[in-house]
Scaffold this motif. Structure first.
Motif, PDB file in Angstrom:
ATOM      1  N   GLY A 253       0.690  -1.236  -0.435  1.00 17.61           N
ATOM      2  CA  GLY A 253       0.117  -0.148   0.009  1.00 17.61           C
ATOM      3  C   GLY A 253       0.715   1.642   0.273  1.00 17.61           C
ATOM      4  O   GLY A 253       0.220   2.455  -0.019  1.00 17.61           O
ATOM      5  N   GLY A 254       2.477   1.112  -0.186  1.00 15.81           N
ATOM      6  CA  GLY A 254       3.201   2.534  -0.041  1.00 15.81           C
ATOM      7  C   GLY A 254       3.443   2.520   0.798  1.00 15.81           C
ATOM      8  O   GLY A 254       3.059   2.444   1.919  1.00 15.81           O
ATOM      9  N   MET A 255       4.397   4.077   1.420  1.00 18.56           N
ATOM     10  CA  MET A 255       4.538   4.166   2.681  1.00 18.56           C
ATOM     11  C   MET A 255       3.300   4.640   3.836  1.00 18.56           C
ATOM     12  O   MET A 255       2.445   5.457   3.293  1.00 18.56           O
ATOM     13  CB  MET A 255       5.291   5.525   2.323  1.00 18.56           C
ATOM     14  CG  MET A 255       7.327   4.882   2.274  1.00 18.56           C
ATOM     15  SD  MET A 255       8.140   5.852   1.832  1.00 18.56           S
ATOM     16  CE  MET A 255       8.215   6.682   3.427  1.00 18.56           C
ATOM     17  N   LEU A 256       3.740   4.686   4.986  1.00 18.91           N
ATOM     18  CA  LEU A 256       2.885   5.431   5.860  1.00 18.91           C
ATOM     19  C   LEU A 256       2.166   6.758   5.799  1.00 18.91           C
ATOM     20  O   LEU A 256       3.743   7.083   5.439  1.00 18.91           O
ATOM     21  CB  LEU A 256       2.776   4.893   6.969  1.00 18.91           C
ATOM     22  CG  LEU A 256       2.856   3.304   7.726  1.00 18.91           C
ATOM     23  CD1 LEU A 256       2.800   3.510   9.218  1.00 18.91           C
ATOM     24  CD2 LEU A 256       1.332   2.539   7.536  1.00 18.91           C
ATOM     25  N   SER A 257       1.695   6.907   6.060  1.00 15.00           N
ATOM     26  CA  SER A 257       1.889   8.888   5.980  1.00 15.00           C
ATOM     27  C   SER A 257       2.416   9.360   6.741  1.00 15.00           C
ATOM     28  O   SER A 257       2.896  10.368   7.039  1.00 15.00           O
ATOM     29  CB  SER A 257       0.406   9.574   5.801  1.00 15.00           C
ATOM     30  OG  SER A 257      -0.848   9.166   7.321  1.00 15.00           O
ATOM     31  N   GLN A 258       3.102   8.959   8.340  1.00 11.60           N
ATOM     32  CA  GLN A 258       3.277   9.340   9.168  1.00 11.60           C
ATOM     33  C   GLN A 258       4.703   8.565   9.974  1.00 11.60           C
ATOM     34  O   GLN A 258       4.135   7.067  10.674  1.00 11.60           O
ATOM     35  CB  GLN A 258       2.523   9.362  10.476  1.00 11.60           C
ATOM     36  CG  GLN A 258       3.739  10.585  11.582  1.00 11.60           C
ATOM     37  CD  GLN A 258       2.432  10.668  12.734  1.00 11.60           C
ATOM     38  OE1 GLN A 258       1.536   9.575  13.485  1.00 11.60           O
ATOM     39  NE2 GLN A 258       3.306  11.022  14.390  1.00 11.60           N
TER      40      GLN A 258
END
Length: 387
Positions: A253-258
């Motif tokens: 899902g890609g990188m976490l936002s934080q």
């Protein structure tokens, strides 16, 4: 037990971070929940550049390289192959456990204190210090680093992962004997909605006649599809036997936002540092660990562990690696919607270089420009890549 940094998770990211920080003279504790390294299944294919990023001595590569890779064959549903090759060695199939042992040896020789079978059970930030309780230890440091995979304890303990933000898919892998592929110096990837829904099957030949044979899918149990693929290819598997079986989830899902907050950093798969279209995370994780260590050393020297200071790691990572992950995610979202007929057409249109770029999230604008000229893919793929 006081340290400058506590790292949770002894995978590629955690080991390289610990080593690079310890090289600068800082005290680092690395805790790992499992009894051994490399418990999670992995195709074990790496590019030649990984060894440069990981700063592995050439003399140590014989300890973990199973076979050099001279190329890859991407097989469309109708059997058409797109053959990807490079001059010299494109990469390697490795024994990941031995690879991590070498990284662990480097970390320990630089002073990292490694604690196996010590799962993190509690973590709290008080007065600028993070206290971590494990099975038998109580550790304390001004900096905590989560390198603990897609089930990251650190991410959850410090509310750095939003509900539903992390997308994972199931994957299973066999180690099989007597696997007879056309060329054992190639890796093989098989696409098709009846073969691996919204995913792919891989064959990575290892030493001798052994091979890693695995599958990742979306919206379905993977094992029946892998068993069906093996049964449908007696020319490869007629004399094969399964000698190992493993299953796990893979972050796509890609990188976490934080991935940073005051006194806390996430690296590797814990941060979502995985190429979504391929599920490959060794190189991206090692790069994340090195960049994070560089920023962490500055924080330790200044005594400032604020999210503002630690966010330099995020911006540096995003310059190249974060962009690749984001672009690969765009490609994944577009390709997973294609029918088998469309995948077959794509195999005729794209060059080997285009396939590599799509898979790795690199130079996707050039791929999009080519697809814009095609009546079907201009809408289904090109516009998604350009968004």
């Amino acid at each position: 037990m006081g340290y400058d940094a506590i790292v949770v998770g002894a995978g590629p990211a955690g080991l390289i971070f610990s080593r690079k920080l310890a090289e600068k003279g800082f005290r680092v504790a690395l805790i790992e929940k499992n009894e051994t390294l490399a418990v999670k299944p992995c195709g074990e294919g790496i590019s030649a550049r990984v060894l440069q990023t990981a700063e592995v001595s050439r003399s140590d590569t014989q300890r973990f390289i199973s076979r050099p890779i001279k190329g890859a064959a991407v097989v469309a549903p109708n059997g058409r192959q797109v053959l990807i090759t490079e001059k010299g060695e494109m990469g390697y199939v490795i024994d990941k456990k031995n690879f991590l042992r070498v990284l662990g040896e480097y970390a320990a020789s630089n002073g990292v204190e490694i604690y196996m079978r010590e799962p993190a059970k509690e973590a709290a930030l008080t007065n600028g210090r993070v206290k971590v309780r494990t099975r038998t230890l109580v550790l304390e440091a001004p900096l905590l680093v989560g390198a603990d995979g897609y089930l990251s304890f650190v991410a959850k303990a410090f509310n750095m992962e939003k509900a539903g933000e992390r997308k994972v898919i199931p994957a299973v892998q066999y180690v099989m004997t007597n696997v007879r592929v056309q060329d054992p110096e190639l890796t093989y990837f098989y696409l098709g909605n009846s073969i691996a829904p919204k995913g792919y099957v891989w064959i990575f030949p290892k030493d001798g006649t052994l091979a890693n044979v695995g599958i990742g899918v979306q919206g379905a149990p993977p094992k029946p599809y892998l068993d069906g693929f093996i049964k449908a290819h007696p020319e490869i598997f007629e004399r094969s036997k399964i000698i190992e079986f493993r299953g796990a989830a893979v972050t796509i899902g890609g990188m976490l936002s934080q991935i940073v907050r005051d006194h806390v950093m996430l690296i590797g798969e814990a941060a979502g540092q995985v190429i979504p279209l391929t599920g490959g995370g060794i190189h991206t994780s090692i790069a994340g660990g090195k960049i994070a260590a560089e920023v962490a050393s500055k924080a330790l020297e200044s005594g400032d562990f604020s999210a503002r200071v630690l966010s330099e790691y995020v911006s540096k990572y995003n310059e190249y690696w974060g962009k690749r992950i984001k672009d690969s995610l765009k490609a994944l979202h577009a390709i997973e919607k294609l029918s088998d007929d469309e995948l077959n057409q794509l195999a005729e249109i794209l060059s080997p270089e285009d396939v590599v770029n799509l898979a790795n999230g690199e130079n996707i604008m050039s791929v999009a420009a080519k697809l814009l000229k095609h009546p079907i893919f201009s809408i289904k793929l090109a516009k998604a890549l350009l968004s």
